[in-house]
Design an enzyme around this catalytic site. Structure first.
Site, PDB file in Angstrom:
ATOM      1  N   GLU A 149       0.829  -1.318   0.144  1.00  0.00           N
ATOM      2  CA  GLU A 149       0.032   0.012  -0.019  1.00  0.00           C
ATOM      3  C   GLU A 149       0.818   1.245   0.064  1.00  0.00           C
ATOM      4  OE1 GLU A 149      -3.418   0.345  -0.240  1.00  0.00           O
ATOM      5  OE2 GLU A 149      -3.567  -1.744  -0.610  1.00  0.00           O
ATOM      6  N   SER A 415     -46.434 -33.135  25.933  1.00  0.00           N
ATOM      7  CA  SER A 415     -46.345 -33.767  27.249  1.00  0.00           C
ATOM      8  C   SER A 415     -45.264 -33.155  28.090  1.00  0.00           C
ATOM      9  CB  SER A 415     -46.350 -35.247  27.267  1.00  0.00           C
ATOM     10  OG  SER A 415     -47.472 -35.731  26.504  1.00  0.00           O
TER      11      SER A 415
END
Length: 738
Positions: A149, A415
Site C-alpha cells: 500500500e 407432554s
C-alpha cells in the site's frame, strides 16, 4: 530671372544636390531627428560591408532554440500552476474548521464477550474486534500492508508526490488508475474525518489532514491507528476483527500467508473477501508476498513456504453456536448499562467447553438423521441451580440462520408441560401413588386419547407420568382446574401467555426452550426459582465494574415435600418410562414431549447439578418422521450430560418421598360420560392445521394424542383413588358434584 525668383522652391531632403543654392536647404542623413525608413543605397551597402553584426542578428531556428523555448514555457506554466494549486488549497482549506479544533475521533467501542474461563466468545460493536497494539500484532501484518500500500511510508511527510506521479502516469498509460496515489496517512485521514466522496475538495482536505496527522503523531502511531480502523470486508474493521473473522484466531497469531491475505484485501475489501471469492483473495495475497520479497522484507524460503499455503476459505457469515450467546448478550446489555460509550468486557456464565459439546451433539444427530427423519433444526439450553446459563445452542448453524430458537422460538411443548399439571395436583393433596383410571374420557367435544387407543386401566400418578398417559393428565387438569395449572407454571418460571383451558394439560400453549428449561430448575435445586441470567459482570478495559449480577438463590416456589414427590415421579420417566434413552450414571429425572405429528420433539431433564432442555423440529413446522421426545432429544441430552458431569461427584436429587403402604381402593359404579358432562373445553392454540400434542416412546412405547373430534366409546368409571382419611377429588367426584 524674374520668373525664377518668383517661383516657390520646396526644400528637398532626398534629391541630389545641384548647386550651392540648393545646398542651403538640404539636410544630411546624420542631421535627421528620425532616420528615414530607407537609407541611401550607397550607405546601406557600405554599412553591410563594414560590420558583420547584421548577419548575427538573424533568428536561430535550431534544436537548442526549441528546447529553450519549451523549458521557458514549462517554467512559466509551472509557476502559474503552482499559484493555481495554492489558490485551490487556500480556498478549500478555508472551508475547513480551524486546525486547533482537529482531534482524532474515538474508535467505535468494542464489546468483548468472554466465557466463565475468560476465553473469547465473540466481539460485537461497529468494529467487530478490539484494538491491538502495533507491538502486539504479528509483525508480518504491518510489513505486508506497507509493502503493497505505501512502500515509502516511513520516508514521506504524509503526502507522496512520487506515488501520485506514478498513479497519474499509469492513468495515461492504461486509461484508468491501476495504482493508488494515496498514502496510508491519507487513507487514515479519509477514514477518520471525511466522507468517501470522489471530489477535488475532499482530496485537498485529505492531503491537509494527512500532513497534520504527520505533525501530531509518530509513524508507528499512525500505522497502528490505521490497522485498527481500516475495513477488511465481511463486517470486519481492524486487523483483530478480520483475523477472528477469517482465520478464527487473534491478530497476534497471524502467519505470513495470512498477513498477506489481509493486506491484499485493502484494495477492494468486499470483492476480495475470502468469504466471497477465496481464489481472488489468494491471487491478491500472492502479489503482496512478491512485493514483500522485492523490498527484502522476507527471504526466499519464507516466500516459498507462504506461496504454498492452502487458500483460505471463510464462511459467508460468522459461524459457531457461541454467536447465539453473543446475540443474547447484546440484547440484554442496554437494560443493564445503557449506551456503550467505550470498550467493555462482558463476562458471561457460559462454559465454552459445554457450549461446544452441545453444538456437536445437535449437529451430529441432524447430520446423521436429518434426511431420514426430516429434521433440520435443534436447540439446547443448559442452566445450573443458580440460574446461570451454561450453554445455549440456538440452531444447527449460525452462519446460515441467526434466528435463536433457544430463546425466541415459541413451540408447543406437548407432554413436557405435564409436570406443572401434576405439581398442581400434588399441591392439592395427590401423591405419586394416588390412583387414576386410564381410560377413554370425553370432555365436552374434546377427547384426549392415548396412542393407538391403548389404555392401562388403574395406574398410579407416578406410572401415568412415566408413561405420559393423556387421559390421566386431562383428569388431573379438570380436578385442579386449568387456572391452577397456569398459576403453577408461571410460578415455576414460564413467562409466555398460557391459555387456561383443559387442553393445556397436553401442552398446547407455546413456550420457548429457554423458559421451559428454566421452569424445571426448581425441581433440581430444591424448590427455588433463581433469576435466569447469562451476564455475570460488565467492566471497562481498565477494570471499572459497570454491572455485576448479585442475585441470590431466588424465592422458594414449591415446598420440599412437593419437590420430593415430583422428583420421584419424573425419575420414573428416565428409569422406566418415555426417556429411558437419557439415563446415565447420575440420578436424573425429566419429561419428554412431542406435539402433533411429531412437529416438535422435546426432552427436559435434570440432575442435582444441571438442568438441560433439548428441542428438535423444523422452522416451517413440517412434521418429522416419527421423531419423539424419547428419541433424538433424549439422545442429545444423554450425550451432553454425560460429558458435562465427567469428574463431578455424584449427587442425589433434592427432596425425598416414601411411598405409603397400599390401601384398598373404593369400588365405584361405572358412570357413562356424555357430551353434557363437562363444559366444552376451549380449543388449543393452533399452529397450522390445528396441531395436537403427541407423546411417543421410542419404537414400542405409548403415544399420546389430543383430538378435538368427539369420539363416543364405552367409558369405564372414574377412580376415586387415595385412602379414605385423605380423600382426593377425582373426575367422578366432579361429575357427581361431591
Amino acid at each position: 530671372m524674374a520668373n525664377r525668383r518668383d517661383r516657390r522652391i520646396e526644400p528637398s531632403f532626398d534629391g541630389p544636390r545641384h548647386d550651392a543654392e540648393d545646398e542651403v536647404f538640404s539636410v544630411r542623413e546624420e542631421d535627421r531627428v528620425v532616420p528615414s525608413r530607407k537609407a541611401p543605397a550607397k550607405r546601406k551597402s557600405s554599412k553591410a560591408r563594414s560590420t558583420p553584426r547584421g548577419r548575427a542578428r538573424k533568428p536561430r531556428r535550431g534544436m537548442f532554440g526549441i528546447v529553450g523555448r519549451l523549458v521557458y514555457w514549462c517554467f512559466v506554466l509551472a509557476i502559474w500552476g503552482g499559484i493555481a494549486a495554492a489558490g485551490i488549497v487556500v480556498y478549500y482549506g478555508a472551508k475547513m474548521p480551524s486546525a486547533t479544533t482537529w482531534a482524532i475521533p474515538d474508535r467505535s467501542p468494542n464489546i468483548k464477550i468472554v466465557g466463565v474461563d475468560g476465553k473469547l466468545i465473540a466481539n460485537r460493536g461497529m468494529t467487530g474486534g478490539e484494538a491491538v497494539g502495533l507491538h502486539e500484532m504479528s509483525p508480518y501484518i504491518p510489513q505486508a500492508v506497507i509493502a503493497i500500500e505505501d512502500k515509502r511510508f516511513y520516508s514521506h511527510f504524509g503526502f507522496d508526490p512520487i506515488g501520485l506521479a506514478r498513479a497519474v502516469s499509469t492513468r495515461f498509460l492504461h486509461g484508468r488508475f491501476t495504482q493508488g496515489g494515496s498514502t496510508l496517512t491519507q487513507q487514515l485521514a479519509k477514514n477518520l474525518f471525511l466522507k468517501p466522496d470522489r471530489t477535488l475538495e475532499r482530496k485537498v482536505q485529505e492531503v491537509l489532514l494527512a500532513m497534520w496527522l504527520e505533525q501530531k503523531h509518530t509513524k508507528d502511531q499512525i500505522l497502528e491507528m490505521y490497522l485498527n480502523r481500516v475495513f477488511f470486508g465481511s463486517g470486519s474493521y481492524g486487523v483483530e476483527a478480520a483475523s477472528r473473522r477469517y482465520f478464527g484466531k487473534s491478530a497476534r497469531d497471524v502467519t505470513l500467508a495470512e498477513a498477506a491475505l489481509l493486506a491484499g484485501l485493502l484494495k477492494a475489501p468486499s470483492r476480495l473477501s475470502p468469504a466471497r471469492d477465496p481464489k481472488a483473495a489468494g491471487d491478491r495475497a500472492q502479489l503482496v508476498l512478491a512485493a514483500m520479497r522485492d523490498q527484502d522484507m522476507i527471504g526466499q524460503k519464507e516466500l516459498t513456504t507462504a506461496m504454498s499455503a492452502p487458500a483460505t476459505r471463510a464462511a459467508s457469515f460468522w459461524t459457531g453456536s457461541e454467536n447465539y450467546v453473543a446475540d443474547r448478550v447484546m440484547a440484554e446489555l442496554p437494560d443493564l448499562i445503557g449506551e456503550v460509550r467505550s470498550d467493555i468486557i462482558v463476562d458471561t456464565t457460559v462454559d465454552l467447553t459445554l457450549q461446544e459439546l452441545a453444538e456437536k451433539s445437535i449437529r451430529r444427530l441432524i447430520d446423521e438423521n436429518g434426511k431420514k427423519l426430516n429434521v433440520s433444526q435443534g436447540a439446547l439450553v443448559s442452566i445450573d441451580n443458580s440460574g446461570a446459563v451454561r450453554a445455549m445452542v440456538g440452531g444447527y448453524d449460525y452462519s446460515t440462520s441467526q434466528f435463536d430458537r433457544a430463546s425466541e422460538a415459541r413451540r408447543q411443548p406437548g407432554s413436557a408441560f405435564k409436570p406443572f399439571v401434576y405439581m398442581a395436583a400434588v399441591e392439592q393433596g395427590r401423591t405419586p401413588d394416588s390412583v387414576r383410571n386410564d381410560a377413554p374420557i370425553k370432555i365436552g367435544k374434546w377427547t384426549p386419547e392415548n396412542y393407538q387407543g391403548k389404555y392401562f386401566g388403574r395406574v398410579t400418578l407416578k406410572t401415568a407420568l412415566a408413561k405420559s398417559l393423556n387421559s390421566v393428565a386431562a383428569q388431573l387438569a379438570m380436578e385442579v382446574g386449568p387456572n391452577a395449572v397456569v398459576e403453577a407454571a408461571h410460578r415455576m418460571g414460564i413467562e409466555s401467555e398460557l391459555q387456561p383451558n383443559v387442553s393445556i394439560s397436553l401442552g398446547t400453549s407455546e413456550v420457548t426452550p429457554l423458559e421451559l428449561t428454566a421452569a424445571y430448575v426448581p425441581f433440581a435445586n430444591g424448590g427455588y426459582r433463581p433469576e435466569v441470567h447469562i451476564i455475570r459482570r460488565v467492566t471497562t478495559t481498565d477494570g471499572k465494574v459497570l454491572y455485576e449480577n448479585t442475585s441470590g438463590g431466588g424465592p422458594r416456589v414449591i415446598s420440599p415435600e412437593v419437590v420430593g414427590m415430583m422428583n420421584a415421579m419424573m425419575t420414573g420417566a428416565v428409569e422406566e418410562g418415555t426417556a429411558r434413552k437419557a439415563a446415565f450414571a447420575w440420578p436424573a429425572a425429566g419429561k419428554t414431549g412431542t406435539s402433533q405429528n411429531s412437529r416438535d420433539a422435546w426432552f427436559v431433564g435434570y440432575t442435582a447439578n444441571l438442568t438441560t432442555g433439548v428441542w428438535f423440529g423444523n422452522d416451517d413446522g413440517k412434521p418429522m418422521k416419527k421423531v419423539t421426545g424419547g428419541a433424538l432429544p433424549a439422545l442429545a441430552w444423554h450425550e451432553f450430560m454425560v460429558a458435562a458431569h465427567e469428574g463431578v461427584p455424584v449427587a442425589a436429587l433434592p427432596g425425598s418421598w416414601t411411598p405409603r403402604p397400599e390401601t384398598p381402593e373404593v369400588a365405584v359404579e361405572s358412570q357413562p360420560l356424555d357430551d353434557n358432562s363437562f363444559p366444552a373445553a376451549p380449543q388449543p392454540i393452533q399452529r397450522q392445521q390445528q396441531p395436537r400434542p403427541v407423546e411417543q416412546v421410542g419404537d414400542a412405547g405409548t403415544q399420546e394424542q389430543s383430538s378435538t373430534a368427539s369420539i363416543r366409546r364405552p367409558v369405564p368409571p372414574g377412580d376415586v383413588g387415595g385412602p379414605t382419611q385423605r380423600r382426593e377429588t377425582s373426575i367422578l367426584d366432579v361429575l357427581l358434584g361431591n
